[in-house]
Design a protein around this motif. Structure first.
Motif, PDB file in Angstrom:
ATOM      1  N   CYS A   1      31.750  27.202  38.077  1.00 26.41           N
ATOM      2  CA  CYS A   1      31.709  28.634  38.401  1.00 26.41           C
ATOM      3  C   CYS A   1      31.613  28.853  39.908  1.00 26.41           C
ATOM      4  CB  CYS A   1      30.529  29.283  37.687  1.00 26.41           C
ATOM      5  SG  CYS A   1      30.443  31.058  37.933  1.00 26.41           S
ATOM      6  N   PHE A   2      30.788  28.083  40.570  1.00 30.54           N
ATOM      7  CA  PHE A   2      30.620  28.184  42.018  1.00 30.54           C
ATOM      8  C   PHE A   2      31.931  27.887  42.740  1.00 30.54           C
ATOM      9  CE2 PHE A   2      29.531  26.267  46.139  1.00 30.54           C
ATOM     10  CZ  PHE A   2      28.856  27.338  46.707  1.00 30.54           C
ATOM     11  N   VAL A   3      32.680  26.903  42.261  1.00 31.74           N
ATOM     12  CA  VAL A   3      33.917  26.489  42.919  1.00 31.74           C
ATOM     13  C   VAL A   3      35.065  27.454  42.622  1.00 31.74           C
ATOM     14  CG1 VAL A   3      35.675  24.673  42.996  1.00 31.74           C
ATOM     15  CG2 VAL A   3      33.250  24.066  43.034  1.00 31.74           C
ATOM     16  N   PHE A   4      35.227  27.876  41.378  1.00 31.90           N
ATOM     17  CA  PHE A   4      36.416  28.628  40.982  1.00 31.90           C
ATOM     18  C   PHE A   4      36.226  30.139  40.864  1.00 31.90           C
ATOM     19  CE2 PHE A   4      37.216  24.347  39.254  1.00 31.90           C
ATOM     20  CZ  PHE A   4      38.368  24.063  39.960  1.00 31.90           C
ATOM     21  N   ALA A   5      35.021  30.632  40.794  1.00 32.90           N
ATOM     22  CA  ALA A   5      34.798  32.063  40.568  1.00 32.90           C
ATOM     23  C   ALA A   5      35.369  32.966  41.660  1.00 32.90           C
ATOM     24  CB  ALA A   5      33.314  32.342  40.367  1.00 32.90           C
ATOM     25  N   PRO A   6      35.230  32.654  42.959  1.00 35.05           N
ATOM     26  CA  PRO A   6      35.779  33.572  43.968  1.00 35.05           C
ATOM     27  C   PRO A   6      37.292  33.761  43.842  1.00 35.05           C
ATOM     28  CG  PRO A   6      34.221  32.075  44.989  1.00 35.05           C
ATOM     29  CD  PRO A   6      34.437  31.593  43.579  1.00 35.05           C
ATOM     30  N   ASP A   7      38.037  32.682  43.646  1.00 37.30           N
ATOM     31  CA  ASP A   7      39.493  32.805  43.497  1.00 37.30           C
ATOM     32  C   ASP A   7      39.852  33.538  42.212  1.00 37.30           C
ATOM     33  OD1 ASP A   7      40.017  31.536  45.879  1.00 37.30           O
ATOM     34  OD2 ASP A   7      40.199  29.555  44.964  1.00 37.30           O
ATOM     35  N   LEU A   8      39.144  33.259  41.152  1.00 36.94           N
ATOM     36  CA  LEU A   8      39.391  33.923  39.880  1.00 36.94           C
ATOM     37  C   LEU A   8      39.094  35.417  39.986  1.00 36.94           C
ATOM     38  CD1 LEU A   8      40.277  33.256  37.005  1.00 36.94           C
ATOM     39  CD2 LEU A   8      37.877  32.968  36.415  1.00 36.94           C
ATOM     40  N   PHE A   9      38.003  35.767  40.634  1.00 41.05           N
ATOM     41  CA  PHE A   9      37.643  37.178  40.839  1.00 41.05           C
ATOM     42  C   PHE A   9      38.739  37.896  41.625  1.00 41.05           C
ATOM     43  CE2 PHE A   9      35.788  40.545  43.406  1.00 41.05           C
ATOM     44  CZ  PHE A   9      35.182  41.321  42.433  1.00 41.05           C
ATOM     45  N   THR A  10      39.214  37.255  42.694  1.00 44.65           N
ATOM     46  CA  THR A  10      40.247  37.859  43.532  1.00 44.65           C
ATOM     47  C   THR A  10      41.528  38.076  42.733  1.00 44.65           C
ATOM     48  OG1 THR A  10      39.323  36.849  45.500  1.00 44.65           O
ATOM     49  CG2 THR A  10      41.604  37.568  45.636  1.00 44.65           C
ATOM     50  N   ARG A  11      41.933  37.094  41.959  1.00 48.45           N
ATOM     51  CA  ARG A  11      43.182  37.213  41.197  1.00 48.45           C
ATOM     52  C   ARG A  11      43.110  38.281  40.114  1.00 48.45           C
ATOM     53  NH1 ARG A  11      46.524  32.026  41.271  1.00 48.45           N
ATOM     54  NH2 ARG A  11      45.531  30.860  42.922  1.00 48.45           N
ATOM     55  N   ILE A  12      41.967  38.423  39.483  1.00 47.86           N
ATOM     56  CA  ILE A  12      41.853  39.340  38.350  1.00 47.86           C
ATOM     57  C   ILE A  12      41.518  40.762  38.775  1.00 47.86           C
ATOM     58  CG2 ILE A  12      40.527  39.855  36.264  1.00 47.86           C
ATOM     59  CD1 ILE A  12      40.256  36.835  35.843  1.00 47.86           C
ATOM     60  N   PHE A  13      40.552  40.942  39.666  1.00 44.92           N
ATOM     61  CA  PHE A  13      40.015  42.267  39.933  1.00 44.92           C
ATOM     62  C   PHE A  13      40.539  42.948  41.189  1.00 44.92           C
ATOM     63  CE2 PHE A  13      36.716  40.178  37.345  1.00 44.92           C
ATOM     64  CZ  PHE A  13      36.782  41.016  36.248  1.00 44.92           C
ATOM     65  N   ILE A  14      40.933  42.219  42.193  1.00 45.35           N
ATOM     66  CA  ILE A  14      41.411  42.832  43.437  1.00 45.35           C
ATOM     67  C   ILE A  14      42.845  43.324  43.241  1.00 45.35           C
ATOM     68  CG2 ILE A  14      41.904  42.442  45.884  1.00 45.35           C
ATOM     69  CD1 ILE A  14      38.935  42.396  45.245  1.00 45.35           C
ATOM     70  N   GLN A  15      43.094  44.585  43.553  1.00 42.80           N
ATOM     71  CA  GLN A  15      44.422  45.173  43.350  1.00 42.80           C
ATOM     72  C   GLN A  15      45.172  45.412  44.659  1.00 42.80           C
ATOM     73  OE1 GLN A  15      45.687  45.525  40.278  1.00 42.80           O
ATOM     74  NE2 GLN A  15      43.787  44.567  39.612  1.00 42.80           N
ATOM     75  N   ASN A  16      44.469  45.646  45.752  1.00 46.90           N
ATOM     76  CA  ASN A  16      45.092  45.995  47.033  1.00 46.90           C
ATOM     77  C   ASN A  16      44.889  44.869  48.039  1.00 46.90           C
ATOM     78  OD1 ASN A  16      45.761  48.833  46.354  1.00 46.90           O
ATOM     79  ND2 ASN A  16      43.551  48.988  46.151  1.00 46.90           N
ATOM     80  N   GLY A  17      45.827  44.759  48.971  1.00 47.01           N
ATOM     81  CA  GLY A  17      45.665  43.813  50.057  1.00 47.01           C
ATOM     82  C   GLY A  17      45.987  42.373  49.706  1.00 47.01           C
ATOM     83  N   LYS A  18      46.638  42.161  48.575  1.00 46.31           N
ATOM     84  CA  LYS A  18      47.040  40.796  48.201  1.00 46.31           C
ATOM     85  C   LYS A  18      48.346  40.436  48.892  1.00 46.31           C
ATOM     86  CE  LYS A  18      45.223  40.617  43.491  1.00 46.31           C
ATOM     87  NZ  LYS A  18      45.621  40.440  42.089  1.00 46.31           N
ATOM     88  N   PRO A  19      48.547  39.161  49.205  1.00 54.99           N
ATOM     89  CA  PRO A  19      49.825  38.764  49.799  1.00 54.99           C
ATOM     90  C   PRO A  19      50.977  38.898  48.803  1.00 54.99           C
ATOM     91  CG  PRO A  19      48.310  36.892  49.668  1.00 54.99           C
ATOM     92  CD  PRO A  19      47.612  38.062  49.104  1.00 54.99           C
ATOM     93  N   LEU A  20      52.163  39.230  49.324  1.00 55.76           N
ATOM     94  CA  LEU A  20      53.360  39.279  48.492  1.00 55.76           C
ATOM     95  C   LEU A  20      53.806  37.870  48.122  1.00 55.76           C
ATOM     96  CD1 LEU A  20      55.409  41.883  50.547  1.00 55.76           C
ATOM     97  CD2 LEU A  20      54.175  42.284  48.416  1.00 55.76           C
ATOM     98  N   GLN A  21      53.719  36.974  49.104  1.00 56.71           N
ATOM     99  CA  GLN A  21      54.116  35.573  48.920  1.00 56.71           C
ATOM    100  C   GLN A  21      53.124  34.693  49.648  1.00 56.71           C
ATOM    101  OE1 GLN A  21      58.211  34.650  49.983  1.00 56.71           O
ATOM    102  NE2 GLN A  21      58.728  36.805  49.890  1.00 56.71           N
ATOM    103  N   ILE A  22      52.974  33.471  49.133  1.00 57.92           N
ATOM    104  CA  ILE A  22      52.126  32.480  49.791  1.00 57.92           C
ATOM    105  C   ILE A  22      52.956  31.215  49.967  1.00 57.92           C
ATOM    106  CG2 ILE A  22      50.036  31.068  49.597  1.00 57.92           C
ATOM    107  CD1 ILE A  22      48.824  33.309  47.897  1.00 57.92           C
ATOM    108  N   ASP A  23      52.903  30.653  51.155  1.00 53.76           N
ATOM    109  CA  ASP A  23      53.584  29.399  51.486  1.00 53.76           C
ATOM    110  C   ASP A  23      55.095  29.446  51.297  1.00 53.76           C
ATOM    111  OD1 ASP A  23      51.223  28.251  52.309  1.00 53.76           O
ATOM    112  OD2 ASP A  23      50.766  27.441  50.334  1.00 53.76           O
TER     113      ASP A  23
END
Length: 185
Positions: A24-46
């Protein structure tokens, strides 16, 4: 054997709980960002960076905290334009802010806005649309990994699919675990 089995059954739930807490400590921040954050996400990565073009002009003015739909974001503010080839119109191009580091590349959507900056004298006589000159990119701090990112702009021609990139003068977006700041070189 009976004593070992009893010890194992007593310890096993604790080991499972510790393992779940670490995951949970390792994966929760990325999981939270992917699921709940709607604005300010990159269109493409790498994704690959388009070819550089000196027909693009870019100025980054500021990075300010911004709130949209209850989300804490940062707004990267500036202006940019492209001097298109003959037969192309500036309105055919879609702009994206590009953050480039040695490890990662992020592309963010740009909102256009009216801006009337003090343009260098060589641009005074050109037909520049001040209604679309301004750029604003929303960035969620949690979507980018810590590092120093060079800020650039990509122009994608919607008509023919060509794309161009420029990142001069040099501006950096520096992400630490606790801050996001703009640096000028």
């Amino acid at each position: 054997m009976n004593i070992r089995w009893k010890t194992f059954t007593k310890i096993m739930p604790h080991l499972l709980i510790w393992a779940l807490m670490i995951l949970c400590f390792v994966f929760a921040p990325d999981l939270f960002t992917r699921i709940f954050i709607q604005n300010g996400k990159p269109l493409q990565i790498d994704a690959s960076i388009p070819a550089e073009s000196d027909r693009i002009h870019l100025v980054i003015e500021d990075l300010v905290p911004y709130v949209k739909d209850g989300e804490n974001l940062y707004e990267l503010i500036g202006w940019s334009f492209i001097l298109p080839d003959e037969g192309s119109l500036p309105e055919q191009f879609i702009r994206e802010v590009v953050l480039v580091s040695n490890e990662r590349t992020y592309f963010f959507a740009v909102r256009s806005g009216r801006r009337e900056p003090d343009l260098p004298s060589e641009f005074k006589d050109m037909d520049i649309n001040f209604d679309t000159l301004g750029l604003s990119a929303l960035i969620t701090e949690d979507t980018i990994k810590p590092g120093k990112y060079r800020i650039g702009v990509a122009f994608r021609n919607a008509a023919d699919g060509s794309a161009f990139y420029w990142d001069k003068p040099v501006y950096y977006l520096v992400k630490t675990p606790n801050t996001l700041r703009l640096e000028r070189k």
